[in-house]
Motif scaffolding. Structure first.
Motif, mmCIF file in Angstrom:
data_model
loop_
_atom_site.group_PDB
_atom_site.id
_atom_site.type_symbol
_atom_site.label_atom_id
_atom_site.label_comp_id
_atom_site.label_asym_id
_atom_site.label_seq_id
_atom_site.Cartn_x
_atom_site.Cartn_y
_atom_site.Cartn_z
ATOM 1 N N VAL A 66 -51.197 -12.902 95.745
ATOM 2 C CA VAL A 66 -51.057 -13.494 94.406
ATOM 3 C C VAL A 66 -52.042 -14.656 94.243
ATOM 4 N N VAL A 75 -45.906 -11.498 82.596
ATOM 5 C CA VAL A 75 -44.774 -11.426 83.523
ATOM 6 C C VAL A 75 -43.685 -10.585 82.861
ATOM 7 N N THR A 113 -40.221 -6.271 93.535
ATOM 8 C CA THR A 113 -41.204 -7.021 92.748
ATOM 9 C C THR A 113 -42.548 -6.323 92.840
ATOM 10 N N PHE A 166 -46.699 -6.327 91.671
ATOM 11 C CA PHE A 166 -47.783 -7.202 91.256
ATOM 12 C C PHE A 166 -49.078 -6.417 91.251
ATOM 13 N N PHE A 181 -47.210 -9.328 86.665
ATOM 14 C CA PHE A 181 -46.046 -9.367 87.546
ATOM 15 C C PHE A 181 -44.982 -8.461 86.947
#
Lengths: 401, 401
Positions: A17, A252, A288, A290, A299
């Motif tokens: 990230v 996001v 999660t 990404f 995200f």
């Protein structure tokens, strides 16, 4: 249903990230009063002198120093007062041997004077002044340019503008200054079960929590938010939302990144960009996602509010600080002792929320779907992936919420 | 000229200021998205259940637990799939013995089901599902009200609304919430020598620095600013400005509180209200005045920018936090060793600005009139009043700016 393939460790996820989180390049010019806490977009050097003239640093009398040599309490030297200079005023007379001018702190030193005798070391009847202490040239005077001389660099590109740096820009009279813009973060809740606040819930619906927790974290870390309405969990709707918000530096999403037939975010990222990871060895917060789409970071946060928020703290916040060029910061923390033995799965980092009571940390984590797992906590403990047990009474570091 | 009569110690000054700094009583209602970091003006208890229905905590199959007893990998139990429930959807069928429904995380549990078997413990051909693991009643289910039951207190009056507390309010669907207002602080530069930014300096003038440094500190400590134009150093002008801004919770004047014939602030306070102190045993920052006029707090800060700003950090900021009901906070600090011996006058606390370089604190204080005494510093050391010497190499606590 498509299970997550391979979990990556939290530190790997964070490294990925941070590598993608490029410091913002856009700049804007702001009035000085609005620049506090912002990151300077330029070097600023002074073209002027501060103070712009030599001035008295004390209330007293402007004199020629050599006229005061050998003055003492027993043998004061008497000078004749020929002027009074207030701050903001201009001296009318030149100081010559045997004369002096009453002068206020900050007032311009008269021609001919080279020093100031403090008022405490004088006595005056209005026209003549007894000096009972000698001064050397330059005494109690701030010389022109002593604070800032022309060419002095006041602010460097990348500096965070704190009150004193703002003050140094004011000192040279600049009214506006150039700073880096805040990165713009789009916040997009997905899922047919998510209802907007203030509406009546339909059966099967829950209120949108994540937009509010995410917006709070985003703003606290130097970025701006664009809070978007709930998007249906369909490829078409999500792609349309992405296209409409391609001006954001990061999107996001929350919800829709878990396993399941209807998990669309993975498809969107695979079709339109690149998946950099999907699934983190962290509890809560595993599902999660990404990746990037045309240079924009994306995200896919878990829909569960505590999973979403814990990831916001540990992954999103550091990324935002890098993008907004703010220094890294560890949240404030305290040391405490665990109230009971906690078992933690090895191989996964655990984000364990706790309530603090006189140095004792009581675990309050219920489940990742419960916002009160976090809202009723004072802080959290990070239990490393290679730790399977925290003993009762063991000292832990608690990051405060 | 009127010398300051009697200095009081810094801790006494702070105690007086804090005693006068009454927590704000006014409240306002804000959209939840703007309430982050604000102080709740009310207790909030939930009237609803969160989740509002029992739901699956995992992707899998909703079953009657007793139908799965004795299921194993070797001897799976086969159930017939009669429904699929997505998040946001409503189950159409009731689960009876021998049946199950495919269910997504967050989806409403069908009537008749009491538990969910994780998808990982199943195999399905589309119509029948092999269950290879038994579950107990309640397994993988978040019960209605498990997160928040009706009557649960989510936020107490006085709580700072952090992201998770904001999230808990979102969870119950509230769109707005009541918070304490920010105290309103009027910032008023005085002195005929002070020029506004962006104007051409006349001889004898310097730019207004203090409004900018003070506004930055005020905003960083939970209060709102009203930045007023420069006021002439006359009794009439200052009284008129005070009257016009009597709606402010506090007025912070800068300049004009030093000694000198033209020191008007003391007169204003003596005539219209009460002087609580005049002169603090602190260096820089001695000529500081504090009092009240008709319930309004009034600071007369020194005009010199570093004196004004250091007092803002050590006196004004704690007062503002109390007024705005934010918790006290010590600025972040580090330990460092002094680069050289520093002599400090006993009887006065010294605010010593330093630059940090690999654990060494180098004093950078020039003089209180120089903003670069502070702008070129990384932090400051507080040398107590009873300390007259900090030795070279001595460890000190540096508060970061």
């Amino acid at each position: 249903m498509r299970p997550i393939k391979k979990l990556i460790q939290l530190d790997e996820a964070l490294a990925i990230v941070l590598e993608q989180a490029r410091p913002i390049k856009r700049k804007e010019t702001l009035p000085l009063l609005k620049a506090m806490g912002r990151v300077s977009g330029q070097n600023v050097a002074s073209r002027v002198s501060v103070p712009p003239f030599s001035r008295a640093a004390m209330d007293g009398y402007a004199v020629r120093a050599r006229n005061t040599f050998r003055a003492s309490k027993l043998k004061p030297i008497v000078l004749s007062k020929i002027d009074t200079v207030y701050a903001g005023g201009v001296p009318r007379k030149t100081i010559t041997n045997g004369t002096c001018a009453e002068i206020a702190t900050g007032a311009m030193l008269p021609q001919g004077a080279d020093s100031v005798v403090m008022v405490e070391d004088t006595e005056s009847d209005g026209t003549s002044v007894s000096i009972s202490e000698s001064v050397h040239p330059g005494k109690n005077v701030s010389k022109k340019g002593e604070d800032i001389s022309p060419g002095t660099k006041l602010v460097s590109e990348g500096d965070v503008l704190n009150p004193s740096k703002i003050g140094s820009l004011a000192a040279i009279g600049v009214k506006t200054t150039q700073v880096y813009r805040k990165p713009l973060i789009g916040i997009i809740p997905t899922g047919n079960e998510i209802a907007e606040l203030g509406t009546q819930l339909k059966p099967g619906q829950v209120y949108n929590i994540n937009s509010y927790t995410l917006a709070s974290v985003v703003r606290a870390n130097g970025a701006e938010v664009r809070v978007l309405p709930v998007v249906n969990d369909t490829l078409k709707d999500i792609q349309r939302t992405m296209k409409k918000n391609s001006d954001c530096d990061m999107l996001v999403f929350s919800g829709g990144s878990s396993v399941g037939e209807r998990d669309i975010m993975l498809d969107v990222l695979e079709r339109n960009g690149e998946v950099l990871f999907h699934g983190i060895a962290v509890k809560p917060g595993k599902p999660t996602l990404f990746g990037t789409v045309a240079g924009q970071l994306v995200f896919g946060m878990p829909g569960y509010p505590t999973s979403c928020l814990s990831n916001a703290y540990i992954l999103l916040a550091p990324a935002l600080r890098r993008m907004s060029r703010l220094p890294e910061n560890e949240p404030p923390c305290v040391r405490a002792r665990m109230s009971k033995r906690v078992v933690s799965a090895t191989g996964r980092t655990q984000f364990l929320t706790v309530k603090l009571d006189r140095g004792i940390a009581h675990p309050v984590f219920k489940e990742s779907g419960a916002i009160t797992s976090m809202a009723f906590a004072d802080g959290y403990v990070m239990v490393p992936a290679d730790v399977d047990l925290v003993e009762k009474g063991e000292e832990v570091k608690v990051y405060l919420l």
